[in-house]
Design a protein around this motif. Structure first.
Motif, PDB file in Angstrom:
ATOM      1  N   VAL A  12      -7.655  -7.315 -11.572  1.00  0.00           N
ATOM      2  CA  VAL A  12      -6.223  -7.896 -10.953  1.00  0.00           C
ATOM      3  C   VAL A  12      -6.510  -9.287  -9.186  1.00  0.00           C
ATOM      4  O   VAL A  12      -7.672  -8.869  -8.687  1.00  0.00           O
ATOM      5  CB  VAL A  12      -4.629  -7.026  -9.841  1.00  0.00           C
ATOM      6  N   ALA A  14      -6.307 -11.800  -5.841  1.00  0.00           N
ATOM      7  CA  ALA A  14      -6.010 -11.185  -4.972  1.00  0.00           C
ATOM      8  C   ALA A  14      -4.520 -11.002  -4.720  1.00  0.00           C
ATOM      9  O   ALA A  14      -3.869 -10.490  -3.886  1.00  0.00           O
ATOM     10  CB  ALA A  14      -6.586 -12.191  -3.702  1.00  0.00           C
ATOM     11  N   LEU A  17      -2.849  -7.922  -6.253  1.00  0.00           N
ATOM     12  CA  LEU A  17      -3.658  -7.304  -5.493  1.00  0.00           C
ATOM     13  C   LEU A  17      -2.634  -6.529  -3.737  1.00  0.00           C
ATOM     14  O   LEU A  17      -2.238  -5.795  -4.054  1.00  0.00           O
ATOM     15  CB  LEU A  17      -4.837  -6.853  -4.465  1.00  0.00           C
ATOM     16  N   GLU A  18      -2.241  -8.244  -3.299  1.00  0.00           N
ATOM     17  CA  GLU A  18      -1.121  -7.857  -2.043  1.00  0.00           C
ATOM     18  C   GLU A  18       0.120  -6.937  -2.157  1.00  0.00           C
ATOM     19  O   GLU A  18       0.496  -6.854  -1.818  1.00  0.00           O
ATOM     20  CB  GLU A  18      -1.563  -9.284  -1.985  1.00  0.00           C
ATOM     21  N   LEU A  20       1.177  -5.553  -4.786  1.00  0.00           N
ATOM     22  CA  LEU A  20       1.005  -4.117  -5.545  1.00  0.00           C
ATOM     23  C   LEU A  20       0.797  -2.934  -4.545  1.00  0.00           C
ATOM     24  O   LEU A  20       1.487  -2.307  -3.969  1.00  0.00           O
ATOM     25  CB  LEU A  20      -0.053  -4.123  -5.739  1.00  0.00           C
ATOM     26  N   ILE A  26       2.324   1.311  -2.901  1.00  0.00           N
ATOM     27  CA  ILE A  26       2.192   0.634  -4.136  1.00  0.00           C
ATOM     28  C   ILE A  26       2.774   1.025  -5.080  1.00  0.00           C
ATOM     29  O   ILE A  26       3.867   1.838  -5.435  1.00  0.00           O
ATOM     30  CB  ILE A  26       0.581   1.437  -4.220  1.00  0.00           C
ATOM     31  N   TYR A  29       2.036  -2.769 -12.135  1.00  0.00           N
ATOM     32  CA  TYR A  29       1.476  -3.740 -12.699  1.00  0.00           C
ATOM     33  C   TYR A  29       1.643  -3.598 -13.370  1.00  0.00           C
ATOM     34  O   TYR A  29       2.595  -3.285 -15.016  1.00  0.00           O
ATOM     35  CB  TYR A  29      -0.268  -2.812 -12.868  1.00  0.00           C
ATOM     36  N   LEU A  56      -8.769  -0.062  -9.147  1.00  0.00           N
ATOM     37  CA  LEU A  56      -9.189  -1.982  -9.334  1.00  0.00           C
ATOM     38  C   LEU A  56      -9.887  -2.757  -8.486  1.00  0.00           C
ATOM     39  O   LEU A  56     -10.322  -2.563  -7.308  1.00  0.00           O
ATOM     40  CB  LEU A  56      -7.164  -2.294  -8.604  1.00  0.00           C
ATOM     41  N   SER A  58     -11.348  -6.518  -7.782  1.00  0.00           N
ATOM     42  CA  SER A  58     -10.964  -7.773  -7.653  1.00  0.00           C
ATOM     43  C   SER A  58     -11.468  -8.454  -6.794  1.00  0.00           C
ATOM     44  O   SER A  58     -12.912  -8.203  -6.763  1.00  0.00           O
ATOM     45  CB  SER A  58      -9.590  -8.129  -6.235  1.00  0.00           C
ATOM     46  N   SER A  65     -12.685  -1.967  -5.543  1.00  0.00           N
ATOM     47  CA  SER A  65     -11.600  -2.147  -3.645  1.00  0.00           C
ATOM     48  C   SER A  65     -10.936  -0.629  -3.538  1.00  0.00           C
ATOM     49  O   SER A  65     -10.359  -0.477  -2.567  1.00  0.00           O
ATOM     50  CB  SER A  65     -10.952  -3.664  -3.389  1.00  0.00           C
ATOM     51  N   ARG A  66      -9.748  -0.583  -4.461  1.00  0.00           N
ATOM     52  CA  ARG A  66      -8.353  -0.064  -4.457  1.00  0.00           C
ATOM     53  C   ARG A  66      -8.489   1.648  -5.919  1.00  0.00           C
ATOM     54  O   ARG A  66      -8.930   0.998  -6.442  1.00  0.00           O
ATOM     55  CB  ARG A  66      -7.472  -0.721  -4.358  1.00  0.00           C
TER      56      ARG A  66
END
Length: 154
Positions: A12, A14, A17-18, A20, A26, A29, A56, A58, A65-66
């Motif tokens: 995804v 950035a 992702l922000e 989400l 969360i 998507y 996820l 990014s 990252s997540r």
């Protein structure tokens, strides 16, 4: 809660992702591709009382990252196209040891796993790379996600 042995991984940007992760929760998507197999995996996990998670990725270069618990995967037919909507529940940061894509392995074919179990075949895995993330990859769940705290007990 016990986590399914396989997980999904996808990229995804950035901004997405922000969105989400807005307000610490969360959300959802959307993807223009049908995720039929992912939806089947979610139902299979639920039937065993397990949780299916997503990793996820990014950034540039892409990094995991997540992670997020998948609550629902809906594949919709819209005229001549299909669209998938994925809803997420709780989420967290990926353990730093597993941020690089090559720290996670793709889920091997079922016949490969069966041969490893029954015939003693040597374990061989292919690592995740950016080309596998679109629309999503089926991966082996990293060890740090194998068991999640039960939200009812926290």
């Amino acid at each position: 809660m016990e986590v399914e042995d396989c997980c999904l991984a996808f990229a995804v940007d950035a901004t997405a992702l922000e969105r989400l992760l807005a307000d610490g929760e969360i959300g959802a998507y959307r993807d223009a591709n049908p995720w039929f197999v992912a939806a089947e995996r979610l139902e299979a996990a639920r039937s065993r009382g397990r949780v299916l998670v997503a990793l996820l990725a990014s950034g540039t270069p892409l990094r995991l990252s997540r992670w997020a618990e998948i609550l629902d995967i809906e594949v919709h037919a819209l005229a001549s196209t299909r669209e998938t909507r994925v809803r997420f529940g709780r989420a967290g940061a990926v353990n730093p040891l597993f941020e690089t894509l090559d720290s996670v392995t793709l889920l091997p074919a079922e016949h490969r796993l069966e041969r490893e179990r029954r015939e003693g075949l040597r374990t061989r895995r292919q690592h995740l790379d950016p080309s596998e993330l679109s629309p999503y990859a089926l991966c082996e769940t990293p060890p740090f996600l194998r068991t999640l705290p039960d939200p009812a007990k926290t």
